[in-house]
Design an enzyme around this catalytic site. Structure first.
Site, PDB file in Angstrom:
ATOM      1  N   ALA A 603      -0.029  -3.941   5.557  1.00 39.69           N
ATOM      2  CA  ALA A 603       1.398  -3.936   5.219  1.00 39.69           C
ATOM      3  C   ALA A 603       2.052  -5.231   5.702  1.00 39.69           C
ATOM      4  CB  ALA A 603       2.080  -2.727   5.850  1.00 39.69           C
ATOM      5  N   TYR A 604       1.634  -5.683   6.879  1.00 43.60           N
ATOM      6  CA  TYR A 604       2.198  -6.902   7.460  1.00 43.60           C
ATOM      7  C   TYR A 604       1.738  -8.133   6.688  1.00 43.60           C
ATOM      8  CZ  TYR A 604       3.232 -10.384  11.110  1.00 43.60           C
ATOM      9  OH  TYR A 604       3.698 -11.462  11.808  1.00 43.60           O
ATOM     10  N   SER A 605       0.409  -8.262   6.491  1.00 43.52           N
ATOM     11  CA  SER A 605      -0.140  -9.465   5.854  1.00 43.52           C
ATOM     12  C   SER A 605       0.353  -9.614   4.417  1.00 43.52           C
ATOM     13  CB  SER A 605      -1.669  -9.428   5.874  1.00 43.52           C
ATOM     14  OG  SER A 605      -2.131  -9.428   7.207  1.00 43.52           O
TER      15      SER A 605
END
Ligand code: ZN
Length: 714
Positions: A603-605
């Site tokens: 989700a972050y990347s």
């Protein structure tokens, strides 16, 4: 004339019990300096002549006089250099003396060779035979001297008690005139300097003070009797202490109207800032909006009529002292319909073109070879909307603002009692281009890298944000600390203001994923500083989770902050920067994940990859406008970072197959330089992109990760 005293005697017999000499002078000076109706921003000065023992033990008659540049309300003993009176009096017989000669001569008369430079008005004090001398540029005095009926009013108010001296620039000649008046008319209590101020004297400091406020009070009461009931009365004393900290402008009675005005002004602000910076042709300025009651009454034609106002504004500043901080004329923007943004901006352009043409003509007519100072007004009055104060930094802005509140009060009182009248063009020019002031400008230290710039930092209260905020503030920027956690942002702004006083930082609440919240924060920034030069889009959240276990809500939450947040913040920045027309720098704090995504960090990347692509598109769209867009890719920053919650630490450690307390060492060991990356390292990279050192770089990324082979940009 009203019986009641307006300027009260605040001398406290108990407080001065036991005080004598220099201590008494300090007390008297602070008393005068702390009343904004008497003294504003470094104006006014005081002195006392007394016997002291010199460095060889000889009895010496000395005058202690306020040092140049010190502020009367906060003076201490050290701010009163001593000059030997026999050296001073020896000058009285001299025919003439230039300012430079006078300054040089005075340096030789100092009792302590290393003391601060005595006031430029030192001789004016020295040539008066009385021991205690008080000089101010009090509003009420200026209202009666800058007045078409000045001769008549002064005769009525002061008769034989004060001598009247026509306008002359401060310096040797004026000092001689004052000294000659005092000697030839031993019974007078002081002199009025036309278009300049008041001097009173006595042997006793208390009596000199009493005489001073009594003369000012007479002028104040004289003007007060002409107030018709219901007329708003400008009253700068209400703003007492505003020189120390920023006073929040007074809200008008109608909140809807008020918020509408703020919207219009924040829309106008960046365009106006661009006009005043002439599209980057001259140095940038910062501007602060003010819609205080007295300002609104003034620009709405309630203080004096709108027909009369332009003529009054053309008269110019109230004293030569003020010209240095407010310029001679304010910029008056009079749009047919100030609620129409297009008409307002057109009117602003037209008004500035006219103002600048007049300024150049005035310069050409009076110049004697000195280079022209920037044709930038320091006060902008907008009919129906309010006032912007303008300057190189927030301190200059506050000084111009404070002084103009006094100017409004002076104009209002003068208009009531006869009609406002100011210095001639020639005298105004001589004051603005006074060689000593121009010389002072050449002594100023070089401006810092981000001087005159406004930088907005999102996620400012976090480790990286705070690191950047401190670095930028130290580099001279005006820093807008935006954060979801407003309390933490306020604490940070307070820290920055402690290190860099005079409103150099503000805190704004901002939820980067909420359009209205972003826009409200921008509005606040535009009213406070007038524009934006650098955006550091830094706010972010992290969550570690394998994709097959990731909830939709968590995926969306990451995108809301790590992708949409950057879009919302950058979109507003682009709008403001385009309106200014002075270019700008967008700095995105991305992550090494952009080039080397992390396992369990989906989700972050993925959201950070969207941020990176957004940054590149902004480079494409901003390029034609001189707006640069670059990325900083840090690797894990541990100290003080909110990203590394206990949960994230545990999760990341699990994905690397190590214990949570081994994380720092793990990250250090995995980079080529074997170093821990800190917030300060990221701040340095952000500063590099923010500054003109990268003026020709856009669309780039810079890793700050100690060197990670898999994250090399390619
Ligand atoms: Zn003066």
């Amino acid at each position: 004339m009203t019986e009641e005293r307006i300027i009260a005697d605040r001398w406290d017999g108990q407080a001065v019990a036991g005080l004598a000499g220099l201590d008494l002078l300090v007390y008297q000076s602070r008393l005068v300096g702390s009343d904004p109706r008497l003294v504003v921003w470094g104006g006014g000065n005081t002195s006392l002549k007394l016997h002291e023992t010199d460095f060889r033990g000889r009895d010496t008659y000395v005058m202690r006089v306020k040092g140049s540049g010190s502020d009367l309300k906060a003076v201490t003993q050290r701010d009163f250099p001593g000059v030997r009176m026999d050296d001073v009096l020896a000058l009285f017989e001299q025919g003439s003396m230039s300012d430079e000669q006078m300054v040089e001569y005075l340096a030789h008369t100092l009792i302590e060779p290393n003391s601060s430079r005595p006031s430029i008005e030192t001789l004016l004090h020295g040539f008066v035979p009385a021991r205690s001398v008080v000089h101010s540029h009090a509003d009420a005095i200026l209202a009666v001297t800058n007045n078409q009926r000045c001769t008549e009013i002064l005769a009525e108010l002061y008769g034989d008690e004060l001598a009247i001296i026509p306008y002359h620039r401060p310096g040797f000649y004026l000092s001689k005139l004052v000294g000659a008046s005092a000697l030839s008319r031993p019974t007078i209590k002081g002199v009025i300097l036309l278009n300049h101020g008041l001097i009173t004297w006595a042997d006793d400091p208390h009596e000199a003070y009493q005489r001073h406020i009594e003369m000012v009070d007479r002028a104040a009461r004289y003007a007060a009797q002409f107030i018709t009931p219901g007329t708003p009365t400008p009253n700068p004393s209400r703003r007492e202490g505003s020189s120390q900290h920023v006073s929040v402008s007074v809200e008008t009675a109608n909140p809807t109207q008020n918020s509408k005005l703020k919207t219009q002004n924040s829309t106008l602000a960046p365009t106006l800032r661009g006009i005043l910076s002439q599209g980057g042709q001259v140095e940038r300025v910062v501007m602060r909006f003010d819609d205080s009651e007295d300002v609104l009454a003034f620009v709405n034609g309630e203080t004096i009529s709108l027909e009369r106002l332009p003529a009054v504004l053309r008269e110019g500043a109230a004293t030569p002292d003020h010209i240095l901080n407010t310029k001679r004329h304010p910029l008056w923007i009079d749009a047919a319909d100030p609620t129409d943004p297009v008409a307002l901006i057109a009117a602003a352009r037209q008004a500035y073109d006219k103002w600048a043409k007049e300024y150049v003509a005035y310069y050409q007519q009076h110049q004697t070879g000195e280079p022209m100072l920037p044709a930038v007004p320091r006060v902008v009055l907008i009919r129906g909307l309010g006032m912007f104060s303008v300057g190189r930094d927030s301190k200059a802005v506050m000084i111009a603002n404070d002084i103009y509140h006094h100017t409004i009060a002076i104009i209002a009182a003068a208009e009531r009692t006869g009609g406002y009248r100011s210095l001639s063009d020639k005298d105004a020019f001589a004051a603005e281009y006074w060689p000593l002031e121009l010389y002072k400008l050449t002594l100023a230290p070089p401006e810092k890298e981000l001087a005159r710039r406004v930088a907005l930092l999102t996620g400012a209260a976090g480790a990286i944000g705070a690191g950047i905020a401190h670095r930028f503030a130290a580099a001279g920027a005006h820093v807008v600390c935006a954060d979801l956690d407003i309390d933490k942002a306020v604490t940070l702004a307070d820290e920055l203001n402690k290190a860099n006083p005079n409103n150099r930082a503000i805190a704004v609440e901002m939820n980067v994923s909420d359009e209205a919240s972003v826009q409200a924060a921008y509005q606040r920034m535009l009213l406070e500083y007038g524009g934006l030069d650098v955006l550091v889009s830094n706010a972010g959240i992290a969550q570690s989770c394998p994709i097959d276990e990731l909830t939709l809500a968590d995926w969306q939450r990451s995108f809301a902050v790590n992708a949409t947040g950057h879009f919302l913040v950058a979109r507003e920045a682009l709008r403001v920067m385009k309106a200014q027309g002075t270019g700008g720098s967008l700095v995105f704090i991305a992550t090494k994940n952009v080039t080397a995504p992390g396992k369990d960090f989906g989700a972050y990347s993925a959201a950070k990859a969207a941020e990176a692509q957004l940054a590149r598109v902004l480079a494409l769209e901003g390029g034609p406008f001189g707006i640069r867009s670059n990325m900083v890719n840090p690797d894990a920053i541990f100290s003080g970072s909110g990203l590394w919650s206990a949960e994230v630490r545990t999760e990341r450690a699990r994905s690397y197959g190590i214990a949570p307390d081994q994380l720092e060492d793990f990250y250090r060991q995995r980079n080529l330089l074997r170093v821990e990356v800190t917030a300060e390292d990221v701040a340095e990279a952000a500063l590099f992109y923010a500054s003109d050192r990268t003026a020709k770089t856009t669309g780039s990324m810079m890793p700050v990760d100690g060197g990670l082979r898999e994250a090399f940009p390619r």
